[in-house]
Design a protein around this motif. Sequence first.
Motif, PDB file in Angstrom:
ATOM      1  N   GLY A  69       0.825  -1.193   0.000  1.00  0.00           N
ATOM      2  CA  GLY A  69       0.000   0.000   0.000  1.00  0.00           C
ATOM      3  C   GLY A  69       0.861   1.245   0.000  1.00  0.00           C
ATOM      4  N   ILE A  70       0.584   2.160  -0.917  1.00  0.00           N
ATOM      5  CA  ILE A  70       1.412   3.357  -1.112  1.00  0.00           C
ATOM      6  C   ILE A  70       0.524   4.591  -1.143  1.00  0.00           C
ATOM      7  CG2 ILE A  70       2.862   4.576  -2.788  1.00  0.00           C
ATOM      8  CD1 ILE A  70       4.085   1.928  -3.572  1.00  0.00           C
ATOM      9  N   ASN A  71       1.018   5.668  -0.545  1.00  0.00           N
ATOM     10  CA  ASN A  71       0.333   6.958  -0.616  1.00  0.00           C
ATOM     11  C   ASN A  71       1.298   7.970  -1.226  1.00  0.00           C
ATOM     12  OD1 ASN A  71      -1.243   9.221  -0.276  1.00  0.00           O
ATOM     13  ND2 ASN A  71      -1.749   8.801   1.865  1.00  0.00           N
ATOM     14  N   ALA A  72       0.934   8.532  -2.375  1.00  0.00           N
ATOM     15  CA  ALA A  72       1.803   9.468  -3.090  1.00  0.00           C
ATOM     16  C   ALA A  72       1.100  10.815  -3.239  1.00  0.00           C
ATOM     17  CB  ALA A  72       2.169   8.912  -4.463  1.00  0.00           C
ATOM     18  N   PRO A  73       1.784  11.922  -2.918  1.00  0.00           N
ATOM     19  CA  PRO A  73       1.148  13.243  -3.047  1.00  0.00           C
ATOM     20  C   PRO A  73       1.023  13.717  -4.485  1.00  0.00           C
ATOM     21  CG  PRO A  73       3.413  13.486  -2.321  1.00  0.00           C
ATOM     22  CD  PRO A  73       3.130  12.017  -2.334  1.00  0.00           C
ATOM     23  N   LEU A 126       2.398   5.996 -10.450  1.00  0.00           N
ATOM     24  CA  LEU A 126       1.381   6.053  -9.406  1.00  0.00           C
ATOM     25  C   LEU A 126       0.502   7.284  -9.585  1.00  0.00           C
ATOM     26  CD1 LEU A 126       3.434   5.231  -6.180  1.00  0.00           C
ATOM     27  CD2 LEU A 126       1.750   3.745  -7.275  1.00  0.00           C
ATOM     28  N   VAL A 127      -0.778   7.100  -9.373  1.00  0.00           N
ATOM     29  CA  VAL A 127      -1.678   8.253  -9.350  1.00  0.00           C
ATOM     30  C   VAL A 127      -1.605   8.875  -7.960  1.00  0.00           C
ATOM     31  CG1 VAL A 127      -3.200   7.250 -11.067  1.00  0.00           C
ATOM     32  CG2 VAL A 127      -3.625   6.812  -8.642  1.00  0.00           C
ATOM     33  N   ARG A 129      -2.809   0.488  -4.256  1.00  0.00           N
ATOM     34  CA  ARG A 129      -2.417  -0.847  -3.800  1.00  0.00           C
ATOM     35  C   ARG A 129      -1.821  -1.601  -4.978  1.00  0.00           C
ATOM     36  NH1 ARG A 129      -7.547  -3.309  -0.655  1.00  0.00           N
ATOM     37  NH2 ARG A 129      -6.002  -4.539   0.465  1.00  0.00           N
ATOM     38  N   LEU A 130      -0.681  -2.207  -4.752  1.00  0.00           N
ATOM     39  CA  LEU A 130      -0.031  -3.080  -5.722  1.00  0.00           C
ATOM     40  C   LEU A 130      -0.052  -4.480  -5.135  1.00  0.00           C
ATOM     41  CD1 LEU A 130       3.166  -0.905  -6.378  1.00  0.00           C
ATOM     42  CD2 LEU A 130       0.929  -0.676  -7.461  1.00  0.00           C
ATOM     43  N   TRP A 131      -0.378  -5.474  -5.954  1.00  0.00           N
ATOM     44  CA  TRP A 131      -0.368  -6.822  -5.416  1.00  0.00           C
ATOM     45  C   TRP A 131      -0.177  -7.848  -6.519  1.00  0.00           C
ATOM     46  CZ3 TRP A 131      -5.068  -4.798  -6.793  1.00  0.00           C
ATOM     47  CH2 TRP A 131      -5.989  -5.657  -7.398  1.00  0.00           C
ATOM     48  N   SER A 132       0.172  -9.035  -6.067  1.00  0.00           N
ATOM     49  CA  SER A 132       0.263 -10.202  -6.933  1.00  0.00           C
ATOM     50  C   SER A 132      -0.090 -11.406  -6.078  1.00  0.00           C
ATOM     51  CB  SER A 132       1.678 -10.340  -7.512  1.00  0.00           C
ATOM     52  OG  SER A 132       1.798 -11.496  -8.319  1.00  0.00           O
ATOM     53  N   TYR A 169       6.941   9.146  -1.817  1.00  0.00           N
ATOM     54  CA  TYR A 169       5.738   8.410  -1.466  1.00  0.00           C
ATOM     55  C   TYR A 169       5.894   7.868  -0.046  1.00  0.00           C
ATOM     56  CZ  TYR A 169       8.219   3.982  -2.206  1.00  0.00           C
ATOM     57  OH  TYR A 169       9.114   2.945  -2.127  1.00  0.00           O
ATOM     58  N   THR A 170       4.776   7.430   0.539  1.00  0.00           N
ATOM     59  CA  THR A 170       4.777   6.818   1.865  1.00  0.00           C
ATOM     60  C   THR A 170       4.323   5.369   1.733  1.00  0.00           C
ATOM     61  OG1 THR A 170       4.249   8.927   2.926  1.00  0.00           O
ATOM     62  CG2 THR A 170       3.856   6.928   4.205  1.00  0.00           C
ATOM     63  N   LEU A 171       5.119   4.467   2.305  1.00  0.00           N
ATOM     64  CA  LEU A 171       4.758   3.049   2.308  1.00  0.00           C
ATOM     65  C   LEU A 171       3.839   2.795   3.500  1.00  0.00           C
ATOM     66  CD1 LEU A 171       5.276   0.242   0.997  1.00  0.00           C
ATOM     67  CD2 LEU A 171       7.098  -0.064   2.675  1.00  0.00           C
ATOM     68  N   GLU A 172       2.589   2.403   3.240  1.00  0.00           N
ATOM     69  CA  GLU A 172       1.600   2.224   4.300  1.00  0.00           C
ATOM     70  C   GLU A 172       1.325   0.749   4.616  1.00  0.00           C
ATOM     71  OE1 GLU A 172      -1.025   6.305   3.926  1.00  0.00           O
ATOM     72  OE2 GLU A 172      -1.823   4.478   2.997  1.00  0.00           O
ATOM     73  N   THR A 173       1.504  -0.118   3.644  1.00  0.00           N
ATOM     74  CA  THR A 173       1.246  -1.548   3.839  1.00  0.00           C
ATOM     75  C   THR A 173       2.318  -2.352   3.129  1.00  0.00           C
ATOM     76  OG1 THR A 173      -1.140  -1.121   3.814  1.00  0.00           O
ATOM     77  CG2 THR A 173      -0.444  -3.418   3.565  1.00  0.00           C
TER      78      THR A 173
END
Length: 296
Positions: A10-14, A63-64, A69-72, A254-258
């Motif tokens: 999980g990523i949060n980007a401004p 990233l928008v 969320r990025l996953w596999s 960006y901030t790594l949240e998960t």
Amino acid sequence: MLIRFGFEIGINAPTPVPLILALSPHSSVPGRILGANKILTEPAMPVEEFIDPFGNRRARLVLVPGRSRLWSDDVIELDGQPDVFNWNARQHEIAHLPPETLPFLTASRYCDSDLLTQQAWDLFGSTQPGWARVQAISNYVHNHLTFGYKFGRPTKTASHAMSEATGVCRDFAHLAITLCRAMNIPARYASGYLGDVGVPPSGPGDFCAWFEAYLEDRWYTFDARYNTPRIGRVLMVRGRDAADGAMITSFGRYTLETFRVWTDELPDEADEAAVLTRLARLPDAPALTLAMAGTS
């Protein structure tokens, strides 16, 4: 053997942030893979895939702004055999090494073998060349370094790990690679998934680093962190060191949240249709393993 493997980040980007990712199984990975076998995103974003010079499967996206969320989430069918062990594997003379192994003989960003050459020969010069020498190096690194996530940092080289006697799994790999190269043995970095198959549970999932040494006309897997043949590795990246296979390379803030990783063995009788149905969804919990086994 069936292994379910995947991640959720999980990523949060401004602002929009370009990323280059190395989070997919390596292009050389054997075994049938069930699932999308690619990086998925929420919200949906274009993902461009390519193969780098080390055969690593890379992905590029932008990233928008906001939370993403990025996953596999996939299942791979493996032979269930432990890492190959060959005590009689010989060490090649440098003049007889294949040209493609030569880049793995010299110093690189994190494997500063030029600084540890004398120490390496002092420690291992009397060992039998070949498998015995690489195993002696792996034994030494396993016993010399104390593992701990607090000991990791992005600027830490093999010589730092040697002097500090601490590190995370990539430092174990870097130091072993560096000592092998100092002893004229081609060695390269590897990283991927490694679950607790056939061993006691080791805690929350994470990616793992190991190394490969070139002996007797092929590359062999060694693992200085665990220092024993293991079952169920799923290779993601190879390179001269971790700089060639960084999981996330960002070109912005960006901030790594998960951050969550799973690698679980499934029952051989797991229903393939049920597996594919589950893999088509965003993973919600590690307990999905039970559902795949047909118990719910």
